[in-house]
Design an enzyme around this catalytic site. Structure first.
Site, PDB file in Angstrom:
ATOM      1  N   GLY A 134      -4.764  -3.334   1.397  1.00  0.00           N
ATOM      2  CA  GLY A 134      -3.333  -3.876   0.750  1.00  0.00           C
ATOM      3  C   GLY A 134      -3.253  -5.161   1.360  1.00  0.00           C
ATOM      4  O   GLY A 134      -3.569  -5.382   2.437  1.00  0.00           O
ATOM      5  N   SER A 135      -2.724  -6.101   0.529  1.00  0.00           N
ATOM      6  CA  SER A 135      -2.499  -7.484   0.924  1.00  0.00           C
ATOM      7  C   SER A 135      -1.728  -8.170  -0.292  1.00  0.00           C
ATOM      8  O   SER A 135      -1.061  -7.593  -1.180  1.00  0.00           O
ATOM      9  CB  SER A 135      -3.897  -8.037   1.227  1.00  0.00           C
ATOM     10  OG  SER A 135      -4.911  -7.605   0.260  1.00  0.00           O
TER      11      SER A 135
END
Length: 232
Positions: free
Chosen positions: A189-190
């Site tokens: 996640g980013s």
């Protein structure tokens, strides 16, 4: 045999960065089965999810000169004009920026948005606040890259988030890249920011779903001439 090949064609390979994680989950799953079979099935689900997270699918990239493609799978979270971070060296004037947020369910292999040569790579340590927040582009851990093209410089920033704590880069300064070529990965996640040359009009809108190497973010040449596609 044809059925087996058909099934294999629908299952993307796992990126090498995921091998230790998938292997670790699989080992724990075997132990859980030995302890108590219901726990083993939970481990099986988590192992499959881990393999899914590190999937590395082929993509068909439009490679006409001037096209800027998405560097990441995810949702277009912001389309703004903003002054780029100083480490990019792109000046102090506002530039068009397209931000793409990747959830834990997106493919996290990052691809070059354009064909060009890497002028600069700068790693910046930082915090791990929510990557969807605008200030994450300045406060969070990030890896910044500048690509030189015939139509100007393109800035690409990998930004860590709440869950993502590891930015991986496969490239080096001076290396040429083709549009859609894999250059890095962020675990769990980013966000990816793309800074476009001044005056460029983004072709995507906030809330739109982007596919790495395929979705066109902008056309630096303008117009819509014929396109050639490359699958990788």
């Amino acid at each position: 045999m044809s059925i087996v090949n058909s099934v294999r064609a629908q299952i993307p390979p796992i990126h090498r960065e995921g091998y230790p994680f998938v292997g670790g989950f699989a080992l724990v799953t075997l132990i859980l089965f030995w302890i108590w079979s219901p726990l083993g099935w939970i481990g099986t689900v988590l192992t499959i999810w881990c393999a899914y997270f590190f999937r590395n699918p082929a993509r068909t990239t439009p490679v006409r000169d001037g096209l800027v493609v998405s560097p990441a799978d995810g949702r277009v979270s912001m389309v703004v004009d903003i002054i780029p971070p100083p480490e990019l060296g792109l000046g102090a004037k506002p530039l068009p920026r397209v931000s793409i947020f990747m959830s834990v369910f997106n493919c996290h292999v990052n691809r070059s948005p354009v064909a060009g040569r890497i002028e600069r790579i700068v790693y910046s340590p930082g915090k791990f606040i929510n990557a969807e927040l605008d200030k994450a582009s300045e406060d969070n851990e990030r890896n910044s890259m500048v690509l030189s093209t015939e139509h100007g410089q393109i800035g690409v920033i990998q930004i860590a988030g709440l869950i993502a704590r590891r930015i991986v880069s496969f490239v080096r300064e001076g290396q040429p890249l083709v549009a859609g070529e894999r250059f890095g990965l962020i675990r769990f996640g980013s966000r990816l920011d793309v800074y476009l040359p001044e005056g460029t009009k983004p072709l995507v809108a906030e809330g739109q779903t982007a596919i790495a190497g395929e979705t066109i973010l902008a056309d630096l040449k303008g117009g819509d001439a014929g396109r050639i596609y490359r699958t990788d």
